[in-house]
Design a protein around this motif. Structure first.
Motif, PDB file in Angstrom:
ATOM      1  N   THR A  29       0.820  -1.209   0.000  1.00 32.16           N
ATOM      2  CA  THR A  29       0.000   0.000   0.000  1.00 32.16           C
ATOM      3  C   THR A  29       0.856   1.263   0.000  1.00 32.16           C
ATOM      4  O   THR A  29       0.344   2.367  -0.221  1.00 32.16           O
ATOM      5  N   GLN A  30       2.157   1.094   0.243  1.00 33.38           N
ATOM      6  CA  GLN A  30       3.074   2.234   0.254  1.00 33.38           C
ATOM      7  C   GLN A  30       3.478   2.665  -1.160  1.00 33.38           C
ATOM      8  O   GLN A  30       4.077   3.718  -1.332  1.00 33.38           O
ATOM      9  N   ILE A  31       3.140   1.832  -2.147  1.00 32.31           N
ATOM     10  CA  ILE A  31       3.547   2.112  -3.527  1.00 32.31           C
ATOM     11  C   ILE A  31       2.351   2.583  -4.337  1.00 32.31           C
ATOM     12  O   ILE A  31       1.309   1.922  -4.363  1.00 32.31           O
ATOM     13  N   LYS A  32       2.489   3.720  -4.983  1.00 31.91           N
ATOM     14  CA  LYS A  32       1.448   4.252  -5.848  1.00 31.91           C
ATOM     15  C   LYS A  32       1.809   3.990  -7.313  1.00 31.91           C
ATOM     16  O   LYS A  32       2.979   4.093  -7.701  1.00 31.91           O
ATOM     17  N   ASN A  33       0.808   3.652  -8.086  1.00 31.84           N
ATOM     18  CA  ASN A  33       1.031   3.410  -9.515  1.00 31.84           C
ATOM     19  C   ASN A  33       1.012   4.723 -10.290  1.00 31.84           C
ATOM     20  O   ASN A  33      -0.029   5.366 -10.428  1.00 31.84           O
ATOM     21  N   GLU A  34       2.185   5.121 -10.741  1.00 29.77           N
ATOM     22  CA  GLU A  34       2.323   6.300 -11.590  1.00 29.77           C
ATOM     23  C   GLU A  34       3.057   5.853 -12.860  1.00 29.77           C
ATOM     24  O   GLU A  34       4.283   5.798 -12.906  1.00 29.77           O
ATOM     25  N   PHE A  35       2.284   5.503 -13.873  1.00 26.49           N
ATOM     26  CA  PHE A  35       2.847   4.914 -15.087  1.00 26.49           C
ATOM     27  C   PHE A  35       3.443   5.982 -15.997  1.00 26.49           C
ATOM     28  O   PHE A  35       2.847   7.046 -16.205  1.00 26.49           O
ATOM     29  N   ASN A  36       4.594   5.650 -16.555  1.00 26.66           N
ATOM     30  CA  ASN A  36       5.201   6.524 -17.552  1.00 26.66           C
ATOM     31  C   ASN A  36       4.365   6.483 -18.828  1.00 26.66           C
ATOM     32  O   ASN A  36       3.917   5.419 -19.241  1.00 26.66           O
ATOM     33  N   ILE A  37       4.158   7.630 -19.448  1.00 25.82           N
ATOM     34  CA  ILE A  37       3.312   7.707 -20.633  1.00 25.82           C
ATOM     35  C   ILE A  37       3.828   6.823 -21.765  1.00 25.82           C
ATOM     36  O   ILE A  37       3.059   6.208 -22.499  1.00 25.82           O
ATOM     37  N   GLN A  38       5.159   6.716 -21.895  1.00 26.34           N
ATOM     38  CA  GLN A  38       5.737   5.870 -22.942  1.00 26.34           C
ATOM     39  C   GLN A  38       5.393   4.401 -22.701  1.00 26.34           C
ATOM     40  O   GLN A  38       5.103   3.656 -23.642  1.00 26.34           O
ATOM     41  N   SER A  39       5.416   3.995 -21.431  1.00 29.47           N
ATOM     42  CA  SER A  39       5.090   2.612 -21.086  1.00 29.47           C
ATOM     43  C   SER A  39       3.617   2.326 -21.349  1.00 29.47           C
ATOM     44  O   SER A  39       3.260   1.274 -21.877  1.00 29.47           O
ATOM     45  N   TYR A  40       2.761   3.272 -20.992  1.00 33.63           N
ATOM     46  CA  TYR A  40       1.315   3.112 -21.174  1.00 33.63           C
ATOM     47  C   TYR A  40       0.961   2.993 -22.661  1.00 33.63           C
ATOM     48  O   TYR A  40       0.267   2.062 -23.080  1.00 33.63           O
ATOM     49  N   ILE A  41       1.437   3.931 -23.464  1.00 31.22           N
ATOM     50  CA  ILE A  41       1.144   3.913 -24.903  1.00 31.22           C
ATOM     51  C   ILE A  41       1.807   2.711 -25.560  1.00 31.22           C
ATOM     52  O   ILE A  41       1.260   2.095 -26.482  1.00 31.22           O
ATOM     53  N   GLY A  42       3.005   2.351 -25.077  1.00 29.14           N
ATOM     54  CA  GLY A  42       3.700   1.188 -25.629  1.00 29.14           C
ATOM     55  C   GLY A  42       2.910  -0.091 -25.430  1.00 29.14           C
ATOM     56  O   GLY A  42       2.882  -0.958 -26.314  1.00 29.14           O
ATOM     57  N   LEU A  43       2.247  -0.222 -24.280  1.00 32.60           N
ATOM     58  CA  LEU A  43       1.401  -1.391 -24.012  1.00 32.60           C
ATOM     59  C   LEU A  43       0.269  -1.475 -25.033  1.00 32.60           C
ATOM     60  O   LEU A  43      -0.022  -2.551 -25.575  1.00 32.60           O
ATOM     61  N   ILE A  44      -0.348  -0.344 -25.312  1.00 31.77           N
ATOM     62  CA  ILE A  44      -1.461  -0.321 -26.266  1.00 31.77           C
ATOM     63  C   ILE A  44      -0.975  -0.634 -27.678  1.00 31.77           C
ATOM     64  O   ILE A  44      -1.562  -1.468 -28.382  1.00 31.77           O
TER      65      ILE A  44
END
Length: 275
Positions: free
Chosen positions: A167-182
């Protein structure tokens, strides 16, 4: 004209291939330029659509799970934010996203160029089927792209957004990683859905037979299940949803291979009768 193409040297074929790549790249750039003017729609509606809990896929599976009386698959929250960490990140993202859109939308033209390149090696009656080839191949590709976007991408985003080791870790995804997944999901699915077309040509070349595909069906099933496990969250339902279309494609490929072999035998018998 056909005769001249058949007598082309290896270097001539390389030259033809080079121009194929040049024309295809030019088509991608043109479509990418058009996509630039629709970048707001591409990002806000298409690319960021799956991060919204009200996205059509989440709604569909929520209603379906309620209808069949199983544990609800409703998505109420996707706890993550998207951030850019590179100075030139958004500029680079815009350029490569437009190029990706250009490749997807220009795919029918790329297929046409590919057909022109290989058509001299085909029979006359097969060369007349250019429109059918372009239509079916493009249809399979776009179905694969839609499957990747509406099935693989939402499942992946939902899993990674809700997964946490602490719970100490927040998900803040890099935009390159997010778009790369798609991008990876939709293009990979689009190309994988071309399996029946690939099997058609491999059978024509004598590299694959229906018997070979049937004999190795069990291995194909294992490979498909492994792929489904890799690209989906670790739950059985998601893996089955992804695996079923892939297995159907494999069975269709066996049927196409059988048709090709039967036609080849008929052509050989007809040639012997004429002789």
């Amino acid at each position: 004209m056909a005769k001249e193409k058949k007598e082309m040297s290896f270097l001539d074929h390389l030259e033809e291939l080079r121009w194929l790549l040049v024309r295809s790249s030019f088509a991608i750039v043109i479509v990418a330029t058009v996509a630039f003017f629709f970048s707001d729609f591409i990002f806000e509606t298409i690319l960021f659509g799956p991060k919204d809990p009200s996205f059509v896929t989440y709604t569909f599976f929520c209603e379906l799970s309620k209808a069949i009386g199983v544990e609800s698959f409703c998505v109420t929250e996707l706890p993550f934010v998207i951030q850019n960490t590179d100075v030139e990140g958004q500029v680079s993202l815009l350029v490569w996203t437009c190029i990706t859109v250009g490749f997807i939308l220009a795919f029918p033209y790329i297929l046409w160029e590919f057909w022109k390149f290989i058509s001299p090696a085909l029979y006359e009656n097969e060369r007349k089927n250019a429109k059918t080839f372009i239509f079916i191949s493009s249809l399979l590709f776009f179905i694969g792209v839609l499957f990747g976007y509406y099935v693989i991408v939402p499942m992946s985003i939902n899993f990674f957004a809700t997964f946490s080791v602490s719970t100490q870790i927040k998900n803040e995804f890099n935009i390159q990683s997010y778009i790369g997944l798609i991008k990876t999901s939709v293009i990979a699915c689009g190309l994988f859905f071309e399996l029946p077309i690939i099997i058609y040509f491999l059978t024509k070349l004598g590299l694959v037979t229906p018997k070979f595909l049937r004999d190795y069906r069990r291995y194909a099933i294992v490979i498909v299940l492994i792929l489904a496990a890799i690209v989906t969250p670790p739950d059985v339902v998601s893996q089955i949803i992804v695996a079923i279309p892939l297995l159907l494609l494999y069975e269709v490929s066996i049927f196409i291979s059988s048709v090709v072999v039967k036609n080849q035998l008929k052509n050989e018998q007809s040639s012997k009768r004429i002789q």
